[in-house]
Design a protein around this motif. Structure first.
Motif, PDB file in Angstrom:
ATOM      1  N   ASP A 110      -6.469   8.759   3.828  1.00  0.00           N
ATOM      2  CA  ASP A 110      -4.705   8.779   4.264  1.00  0.00           C
ATOM      3  C   ASP A 110      -5.845  10.405   5.322  1.00  0.00           C
ATOM      4  OD1 ASP A 110      -6.699  11.639   3.058  1.00  0.00           O
ATOM      5  OD2 ASP A 110      -4.487  12.239   2.177  1.00  0.00           O
ATOM      6  N   ILE A 111      -6.637  10.730   6.032  1.00  0.00           N
ATOM      7  CA  ILE A 111      -7.480  11.669   6.919  1.00  0.00           C
ATOM      8  C   ILE A 111      -7.642  10.936   8.030  1.00  0.00           C
ATOM      9  CG2 ILE A 111      -7.571  13.568   7.628  1.00  0.00           C
ATOM     10  CD1 ILE A 111      -5.285  13.833   6.047  1.00  0.00           C
ATOM     11  N   THR A 112      -6.881  10.461   8.974  1.00  0.00           N
ATOM     12  CA  THR A 112      -8.438   9.342   9.661  1.00  0.00           C
ATOM     13  C   THR A 112      -8.639  10.438  11.275  1.00  0.00           C
ATOM     14  OG1 THR A 112      -6.824   8.701  11.429  1.00  0.00           O
ATOM     15  CG2 THR A 112      -6.334   7.481   8.935  1.00  0.00           C
ATOM     16  N   SER A 113      -9.315   9.552  11.981  1.00  0.00           N
ATOM     17  CA  SER A 113      -9.910  10.373  12.736  1.00  0.00           C
ATOM     18  C   SER A 113      -8.948   9.577  14.423  1.00  0.00           C
ATOM     19  CB  SER A 113     -11.579   9.975  13.234  1.00  0.00           C
ATOM     20  OG  SER A 113     -11.709   8.984  13.093  1.00  0.00           O
ATOM     21  N   GLY A 114      -7.765   8.532  14.222  1.00  0.00           N
ATOM     22  CA  GLY A 114      -7.182   8.369  14.989  1.00  0.00           C
ATOM     23  C   GLY A 114      -6.667   6.587  14.340  1.00  0.00           C
ATOM     24  N   LYS A 115      -8.006   6.133  13.768  1.00  0.00           N
ATOM     25  CA  LYS A 115      -7.914   4.613  13.351  1.00  0.00           C
ATOM     26  C   LYS A 115      -8.200   4.209  12.158  1.00  0.00           C
ATOM     27  CE  LYS A 115      -9.899   2.361  17.652  1.00  0.00           C
ATOM     28  NZ  LYS A 115     -11.137   1.579  18.372  1.00  0.00           N
ATOM     29  N   SER A 116      -7.832   3.844  11.709  1.00  0.00           N
ATOM     30  CA  SER A 116      -6.771   3.501  10.252  1.00  0.00           C
ATOM     31  C   SER A 116      -8.124   2.800   9.732  1.00  0.00           C
ATOM     32  CB  SER A 116      -5.672   2.871   9.648  1.00  0.00           C
ATOM     33  OG  SER A 116      -5.541   1.676  10.551  1.00  0.00           O
ATOM     34  N   HIS A 117      -8.476   2.212   8.369  1.00  0.00           N
ATOM     35  CA  HIS A 117      -9.797   2.167   7.982  1.00  0.00           C
ATOM     36  C   HIS A 117      -9.376   1.949   6.412  1.00  0.00           C
ATOM     37  CE1 HIS A 117     -11.569   5.885   7.242  1.00  0.00           C
ATOM     38  NE2 HIS A 117     -10.814   6.302   8.207  1.00  0.00           N
ATOM     39  N   PHE A 118      -9.694  -0.125   5.969  1.00  0.00           N
ATOM     40  CA  PHE A 118      -9.110  -0.524   4.405  1.00  0.00           C
ATOM     41  C   PHE A 118     -10.581  -0.688   4.435  1.00  0.00           C
ATOM     42  CE2 PHE A 118      -5.161   0.321   5.941  1.00  0.00           C
ATOM     43  CZ  PHE A 118      -3.977   0.725   5.889  1.00  0.00           C
ATOM     44  N   ARG A 119     -10.375  -0.742   2.579  1.00  0.00           N
ATOM     45  CA  ARG A 119     -11.801  -1.394   2.322  1.00  0.00           C
ATOM     46  C   ARG A 119     -11.471  -2.178   0.840  1.00  0.00           C
ATOM     47  NH1 ARG A 119     -12.455   3.426   3.831  1.00  0.00           N
ATOM     48  NH2 ARG A 119     -11.650   4.927   2.560  1.00  0.00           N
ATOM     49  N   TYR A 120     -12.383  -3.009   0.403  1.00  0.00           N
ATOM     50  CA  TYR A 120     -11.821  -3.749  -1.247  1.00  0.00           C
ATOM     51  C   TYR A 120     -12.502  -2.615  -1.685  1.00  0.00           C
ATOM     52  CZ  TYR A 120     -13.348  -6.736  -4.840  1.00  0.00           C
ATOM     53  OH  TYR A 120     -13.100  -6.945  -6.097  1.00  0.00           O
ATOM     54  N   LEU A 121     -11.216  -2.183  -2.986  1.00  0.00           N
ATOM     55  CA  LEU A 121     -11.774  -1.666  -3.850  1.00  0.00           C
ATOM     56  C   LEU A 121     -12.187  -2.530  -5.295  1.00  0.00           C
ATOM     57  CD1 LEU A 121     -11.117   1.336  -5.289  1.00  0.00           C
ATOM     58  CD2 LEU A 121      -8.857   0.746  -6.480  1.00  0.00           C
ATOM     59  N   PRO A 122     -13.051  -2.798  -5.750  1.00  0.00           N
ATOM     60  CA  PRO A 122     -13.827  -3.597  -6.830  1.00  0.00           C
ATOM     61  C   PRO A 122     -13.359  -2.995  -7.722  1.00  0.00           C
ATOM     62  CG  PRO A 122     -15.559  -2.173  -5.565  1.00  0.00           C
ATOM     63  CD  PRO A 122     -14.269  -2.134  -5.689  1.00  0.00           C
ATOM     64  N   SER A 123     -13.261  -3.747  -9.359  1.00  0.00           N
ATOM     65  CA  SER A 123     -12.358  -3.304 -10.792  1.00  0.00           C
ATOM     66  C   SER A 123     -13.461  -2.648 -11.465  1.00  0.00           C
ATOM     67  CB  SER A 123     -12.390  -5.134 -11.324  1.00  0.00           C
ATOM     68  OG  SER A 123     -13.647  -5.464 -11.840  1.00  0.00           O
ATOM     69  N   GLY A 124     -12.813  -1.593 -12.063  1.00  0.00           N
ATOM     70  CA  GLY A 124     -14.347  -0.685 -12.620  1.00  0.00           C
ATOM     71  C   GLY A 124     -13.940   1.192 -12.246  1.00  0.00           C
ATOM     72  N   CYS A 125     -12.711   1.169 -10.778  1.00  0.00           N
ATOM     73  CA  CYS A 125     -13.422   2.511 -10.214  1.00  0.00           C
ATOM     74  C   CYS A 125     -11.703   3.039 -10.611  1.00  0.00           C
ATOM     75  CB  CYS A 125     -12.636   2.120  -9.241  1.00  0.00           C
ATOM     76  SG  CYS A 125     -14.403   1.050  -8.467  1.00  0.00           S
ATOM     77  N   VAL A 126     -10.803   4.233 -10.995  1.00  0.00           N
ATOM     78  CA  VAL A 126     -10.220   4.360 -10.502  1.00  0.00           C
ATOM     79  C   VAL A 126     -10.446   5.948  -8.201  1.00  0.00           C
ATOM     80  CG1 VAL A 126      -9.678   5.549 -12.505  1.00  0.00           C
ATOM     81  CG2 VAL A 126     -11.361   6.573 -11.684  1.00  0.00           C
ATOM     82  N   PHE A 127      -8.773   6.331  -8.661  1.00  0.00           N
ATOM     83  CA  PHE A 127      -8.722   7.175  -7.037  1.00  0.00           C
ATOM     84  C   PHE A 127      -8.354   8.466  -7.706  1.00  0.00           C
ATOM     85  CE2 PHE A 127      -6.347   3.527  -7.985  1.00  0.00           C
ATOM     86  CZ  PHE A 127      -4.871   4.121  -8.238  1.00  0.00           C
ATOM     87  N   ASP A 128      -8.511   8.965  -6.212  1.00  0.00           N
ATOM     88  CA  ASP A 128      -7.369  10.508  -6.447  1.00  0.00           C
ATOM     89  C   ASP A 128      -6.721  10.431  -5.073  1.00  0.00           C
ATOM     90  OD1 ASP A 128      -9.386  11.158  -3.762  1.00  0.00           O
ATOM     91  OD2 ASP A 128     -10.182  13.009  -4.514  1.00  0.00           O
ATOM     92  N   LYS A 129      -6.250  11.283  -4.296  1.00  0.00           N
ATOM     93  CA  LYS A 129      -5.063  11.291  -3.250  1.00  0.00           C
ATOM     94  C   LYS A 129      -5.767  10.872  -1.785  1.00  0.00           C
ATOM     95  CE  LYS A 129      -5.853  16.590  -3.245  1.00  0.00           C
ATOM     96  NZ  LYS A 129      -4.942  18.199  -3.118  1.00  0.00           N
ATOM     97  N   ALA A 130      -6.983  11.209  -1.903  1.00  0.00           N
ATOM     98  CA  ALA A 130      -7.724  11.442  -0.805  1.00  0.00           C
ATOM     99  C   ALA A 130      -8.209   9.765  -0.471  1.00  0.00           C
ATOM    100  CB  ALA A 130      -9.459  12.566  -0.513  1.00  0.00           C
ATOM    101  N   GLN A 151      -2.975  -1.464  13.332  1.00  0.00           N
ATOM    102  CA  GLN A 151      -3.036  -0.139  14.088  1.00  0.00           C
ATOM    103  C   GLN A 151      -1.928  -0.097  14.618  1.00  0.00           C
ATOM    104  OE1 GLN A 151      -5.414   1.730  13.102  1.00  0.00           O
ATOM    105  NE2 GLN A 151      -4.164   3.492  14.368  1.00  0.00           N
ATOM    106  N   TYR A 152      -1.524  -1.250  15.415  1.00  0.00           N
ATOM    107  CA  TYR A 152      -0.379  -0.634  16.534  1.00  0.00           C
ATOM    108  C   TYR A 152       1.225  -0.096  15.464  1.00  0.00           C
ATOM    109  CZ  TYR A 152       3.075  -1.694  19.466  1.00  0.00           C
ATOM    110  OH  TYR A 152       4.414  -2.020  20.279  1.00  0.00           O
ATOM    111  N   TYR A 153       1.238  -0.908  14.968  1.00  0.00           N
ATOM    112  CA  TYR A 153       2.557  -0.358  13.574  1.00  0.00           C
ATOM    113  C   TYR A 153       2.604   0.778  13.034  1.00  0.00           C
ATOM    114  CZ  TYR A 153       4.881  -5.179  13.864  1.00  0.00           C
ATOM    115  OH  TYR A 153       6.152  -5.728  14.340  1.00  0.00           O
ATOM    116  N   PHE A 154       0.967   1.511  12.627  1.00  0.00           N
ATOM    117  CA  PHE A 154       0.857   2.359  11.807  1.00  0.00           C
ATOM    118  C   PHE A 154       0.709   4.060  13.339  1.00  0.00           C
ATOM    119  CE2 PHE A 154      -2.129   0.496   8.814  1.00  0.00           C
ATOM    120  CZ  PHE A 154      -0.668   0.166   7.534  1.00  0.00           C
ATOM    121  N   ASP A 155       0.373   3.403  14.256  1.00  0.00           N
ATOM    122  CA  ASP A 155       0.486   3.886  15.268  1.00  0.00           C
ATOM    123  C   ASP A 155       2.182   4.807  16.382  1.00  0.00           C
ATOM    124  OD1 ASP A 155      -2.517   4.101  15.648  1.00  0.00           O
ATOM    125  OD2 ASP A 155      -2.293   3.314  17.717  1.00  0.00           O
ATOM    126  N   ILE A 156       3.014   3.510  15.753  1.00  0.00           N
ATOM    127  CA  ILE A 156       4.435   4.076  15.457  1.00  0.00           C
ATOM    128  C   ILE A 156       4.644   4.137  14.517  1.00  0.00           C
ATOM    129  CG2 ILE A 156       6.070   2.601  15.822  1.00  0.00           C
ATOM    130  CD1 ILE A 156       4.996   0.889  17.779  1.00  0.00           C
TER     131      ILE A 156
END
Length: 384
Positions: free
Chosen positions: A278-298, A322-327
């Motif tokens: 959720d906190i980026t250095s300017g560029k967004s980055h998305f990753r595959y989340l394998p089954s068997g995981c949970v996640f927190d607010k970050a 990225q263009y859309y997120f920047d807007i």
């Protein structure tokens, strides 16, 4: 200042003020309660309260000038303020300065003028100085824009178009094609289930460990520890899951009962999906989340797709996204609402060629991630 304004006051009502900037978190109880009562739609900061108050003081067609933090232009806290500005008034001009636009200070500032009352079809003038670093660049570039509308950082925009963009950001540089897509496209939230909450332990020192600190045999859906997506450094396609969270029955009971904790809804436990930071250095980055995981607010995540997961992951990691997120929100915090707002076409994400490329990207990224000891899948370094 009185000397300069006196000639104007013979013909006009003139008011000059220097309102304070103070976020609601810094207000004492009396002030916070008073602001919530009288300015509930703009209570996020005193500057936003003063904006609405100043407009109210003006007569019909009054001209108002402001210098404020430019956070009101983009973030969700000020969406009602933006709608008030663009639906009931008219932005006649605006200059958005770069973070270091003032010598000796690093602050997000804009200066703009409003006309009280809405003028349909009016195209205000906007100058974007955010690409020019340093205080010494701001004034010369602003004057250059005023002298040459084709300089590349001067824009004309009808504020009515801002209302078509989710959240109504003051995205004056958005193209007509972009705005049309927002009007006509379906948002990705129409096809995918976004998590409404994330897990919060309220005591990470006790309940969270790195994956190499616990027994591998005890790290699974049936064990005490479960892989935990917590965002992390810039990385696309796969990785950054190097933490585990205590998922025992006593621990989950604590998350559910403690006032400052939050237990992730059990329908989202162990689900395959997409996670991001959720906190980026300017560029967004998305990753595959394998089954068997949970996640927190970050490391907020997206599950339950009615579209091919690989196609959506490819879209989110594209330059178009990225263009859309920047807007939607040109800050360092990529909010869930910004991701949900992405317009999407089902046909694009069903393209088998795109899906194969994404699968290959995930495979290569996983090989890289598993080459180092921080990965649960590490077996040996590739050089050996």
């Amino acid at each position: 200042m009185q000397t300069e304004l006196e000639p104007l006051s013979r013909r006009y009502d003139v008011v000059v003020a220097n309102p304070p900037y103070m976020g609601s978190k810094n207000m004492n109880k009396w002030l916070g309660d008073w602001v919530k009562k009288h300015y509930k739609d703009v209570k996020g900061d005193l500057f936003s309260c003063f904006m609405t108050r100043n407009v109210g003081m003006g007569t019909e067609h009054a001209q108002l000038g402001f210098m404020t933090p430019y956070v009101w232009m983009f973030i969700g806290t000020y969406e009602k303020l933006r709608k008030f500005v663009i639906q009931q008034n008219t932005i006649t001009s605006l200059i958005q300065l770069e973070y270091s636009g003032f010598s000796g200070a690093t602050v997000p500032i804009c200066t703009f003028t409003l006309q009280k009352g809405y003028c349909p079809g009016y195209r205000g003038g906007y100058v974007r100085l955010s690409d020019f670093a340093g205080a010494d660049q701001q004034a010369p570039r602003a004057l250059e824009a005023l002298a040459d509308a084709d300089c590349g950082w001067f824009y004309r925009a009808d504020a009515e178009g801002f209302g078509a963009i989710p959240g109504s950001p003051i995205a004056y540089w958005a193209t007509d094609h972009f705005i049309d897509n927002c009007r006509e496209g379906s948002s990705v939230s129409s096809y995918a289930c976004f998590t409404g909450s994330q897990n919060i332990t309220a005591d990470n020192a006790k309940y969270v460990r790195f994956s190499w600190e616990v027994s591998l045999g005890d790290c699974s859906e049936q064990g005490t520890w479960v892989p935990y997506a917590k965002g992390g450094d810039f990385r696309r396609w796969f990785g950054n899951i190097d933490s585990v969270v205590n998922w025992s029955t006593p621990a989950r009971s604590f998350y559910a009962a403690n006032k400052t904790s939050n237990l992730l809804d059990n329908s989202l436990w162990y689900s395959e999906g997409i996670t991001y930071t959720d906190i980026t250095s300017g560029k967004s980055h998305f990753r595959y989340l394998p089954s068997g995981c949970v996640f927190d607010k970050a490391g907020p995540s997206i599950v339950c797709f009615n579209l091919p997961l690989w196609g959506v992951l490819g879209l989110f990691n594209s330059s178009t996204a990225q263009y859309y997120f920047d807007i939607f929100n040109p800050t360092l915090h990529l909010q869930t609402r910004d991701v949900k707002a992405m317009p999407i076409k089902a046909a694009v994400n069903e393209d088998e060629r795109i899906q194969k490329l994404v699968v290959e990207n995930v495979r290569l990224s996983q090989l890289d991630w598993d080459s180092f000891e921080c990965s649960k899948g590490f077996k040996r370094h590739p050089l050996f």
